[in-house]
Design an enzyme around this catalytic site. Structure first.
Site, mmCIF file in Angstrom:
data_model
loop_
_atom_site.group_PDB
_atom_site.id
_atom_site.type_symbol
_atom_site.label_atom_id
_atom_site.label_comp_id
_atom_site.label_asym_id
_atom_site.label_seq_id
_atom_site.Cartn_x
_atom_site.Cartn_y
_atom_site.Cartn_z
ATOM 1 N N HIS A 135 48.779 -0.875 -63.096
ATOM 2 C CA HIS A 135 48.993 0.571 -63.263
ATOM 3 C C HIS A 135 49.146 0.932 -64.752
ATOM 4 O O HIS A 135 50.199 1.420 -65.181
ATOM 5 C CB HIS A 135 50.230 1.025 -62.463
ATOM 6 C CG HIS A 135 50.220 2.498 -62.146
ATOM 7 N ND1 HIS A 135 50.760 3.031 -61.003
ATOM 8 C CD2 HIS A 135 49.727 3.560 -62.837
ATOM 9 C CE1 HIS A 135 50.612 4.350 -61.007
ATOM 10 N NE2 HIS A 135 49.987 4.686 -62.110
ATOM 11 N N ARG A 166 45.994 6.247 -56.879
ATOM 12 C CA ARG A 166 47.214 5.698 -56.285
ATOM 13 C C ARG A 166 46.804 4.663 -55.238
ATOM 14 O O ARG A 166 45.846 4.884 -54.488
ATOM 15 C CB ARG A 166 48.036 6.789 -55.598
ATOM 16 C CG ARG A 166 48.782 7.718 -56.534
ATOM 17 C CD ARG A 166 49.943 6.999 -57.257
ATOM 18 N NE ARG A 166 50.701 7.889 -58.110
ATOM 19 C CZ ARG A 166 50.446 8.107 -59.402
ATOM 20 N NH1 ARG A 166 49.431 7.505 -60.002
ATOM 21 N NH2 ARG A 166 51.202 8.926 -60.105
ATOM 22 N N GLU A 172 53.765 -1.320 -55.340
ATOM 23 C CA GLU A 172 53.761 -1.754 -56.741
ATOM 24 C C GLU A 172 55.164 -2.194 -57.076
ATOM 25 O O GLU A 172 56.098 -1.445 -56.763
ATOM 26 C CB GLU A 172 53.334 -0.607 -57.662
ATOM 27 C CG GLU A 172 51.862 -0.279 -57.505
ATOM 28 C CD GLU A 172 51.378 0.835 -58.433
ATOM 29 O OE1 GLU A 172 52.126 1.201 -59.361
ATOM 30 O OE2 GLU A 172 50.259 1.320 -58.229
HETATM 31 C C1 DGY Z 1 50.194 9.306 -63.654
HETATM 32 O O1 DGY Z 1 50.356 9.982 -64.663
HETATM 33 O O2 DGY Z 1 50.341 9.764 -62.521
HETATM 34 C C2 DGY Z 1 49.840 7.890 -63.859
HETATM 35 O O3 DGY Z 1 49.554 7.242 -62.703
HETATM 36 C C3 DGY Z 1 50.988 7.200 -64.580
HETATM 37 O O4 DGY Z 1 50.479 6.651 -65.691
#
Ligand code: DGY
Length: 332
Positions: A285, A237, A266
């Site tokens: 992402h 993240r 984002e």
């Molecule tokens: C998640 O699954 O948390 C990813 O970041 C989304 O693809």
């Protein structure tokens, strides 16, 4: 008939599955995500919601959604949802564990290799300025084979990354909230303190969830402990990195580069300083974005929703909601 708001088109058969189970699917019709107000308005009339990591679900929104029984995030992370509020209001929140680790690990390696061997940068330069003369010094970078990889956060994804590193004959160090004897017994990675890991790793890869404890935990100190030749990879993240500190570190040559699939915010605005560096690779992402995995994630979210509608505990809960009051009488 239960109404499910789905905030973005999803691949696979998840929506047909909901429809064939008798749900009315309200699908957000365009690629551009709903604004907070649009999301709030659509969730207000829904019994269930299939949401994405980019949909911020907060207390105010949930206050206006008295029918909502379940928020099924199409992601393993759920930092976009106010869990405390959902639990207090008797709403299940679910995620999609167990199906995306290998796909995200593949992508982590794609970023790592691309940053080391300057794949995106050389492609960009070739398109913009032509091939140019072959030169023994052009686009040279570090070897991945035989290098040391530092994994921060040894969950499902961290372990899948460590398995891939074996094929590259890498030495793998890890640090995590808890030690993982299984990982160590298999010889996948050696435990190290954060400072030792940062001091030795040629590549540092982040795999921690975003929580109040991990928010911006990777900042000036951690960057200063990395080797100047090292590359930072983040498929977790954006919020776990102090981005201002990262900009400073890149600008001052404190690290050799970064490959980021996640950012804060984002989408990362196009005028952000991170875009100005050739040695920073940025993708939007897409770590879990294989067709098969995204289809499985959406299907799992649908199964979670349907279980709640049947009055069952969903297969992948991330909260323990308070008992619900009887559903409000909507008349009619
Ligand atoms: C998640 O699954 O948390 C990813 O970041 C989304 O693809």
């Amino acid at each position: 008939m239960n109404r499910v708001f789905v905030t973005r088109a999803v691949p696979g058969d998840a929506l047909d599955h909901l429809r064939s189970a008798g749900c009315a699917v309200d699908l957000w019709p365009v690629e551009q995500p709903p604004s907070w107000e649009e999301l709030a308005e659509r969730i207000a009339g829904a019994d269930g919601a299939m949401t994405m990591v980019s949909d911020p679900i907060n207390d105010l929104m949930l206050e206006g959604a008295p029918m909502l029984q379940v928020i099924a995030n199409v992601a393993v992370g759920y930092d976009n949802v106010d869990l405390e509020s959902a639990s207090r209001r008797g709403i299940w929140v679910t995620n999609t564990p167990g199906v995306l680790a290998e796909t995200v690990a593949d992508f982590t390696f794609a970023l790592l290799l691309s940053a080391a061997r300057r794949v995106a940068e050389s492609d960009r330069r070739t398109r913009e300025h032509g091939w140019g003369a072959w030169s023994p010094t052009a686009f040279v970078g570090p070897d991945v084979f035989g290098a040391t990889l530092g994994i921060i956060g040894m969950g499902e994804i961290g372990e899948a990354v460590a398995r891939r590193a074996r094929g590259f004959n890498m030495r793998v160090l890890y640090t995590s909230r808890t030690r993982k004897p299984g990982v160590e017994q298999q010889g996948l990675a050696e435990w190290a303190s954060m400072d030792d890991l940062l001091g030795q790793a040629d590549f540092v890869s982040l795999h921690t969830p975003l929580t109040p404890e991990t928010r911006r935990f990777f900042g000036t100190d951690q960057l200063a402990h990395m080797k100047r030749s090292a590359i930072l990879v983040n498929t977790a993240r954006g919020g776990v990195i102090d981005q201002d500190a990262l900009v400073q570190a890149i600008e001052n040559g404190k690290i050799a580069g970064a490959a980021l699939d996640v950012a804060e915010p984002e989408p990362l605005p196009l005028d952000h300083r991170l875009y100005s560096f050739d040695n920073v690779l940025i993708t939007p992402h897409i770590g879990s974005a294989s067709l098969a995995t995204r289809s499985k994630m959406a299907r799992m979210a649908a199964e979670n929703i349907l279980a709640v509608f049947r009055g069952e505990r969903p297969p992948n809960p991330v909260n323990e909601p308070a008992p619900r009051n009887p559903r409000p009488d909507t008349g009619g």
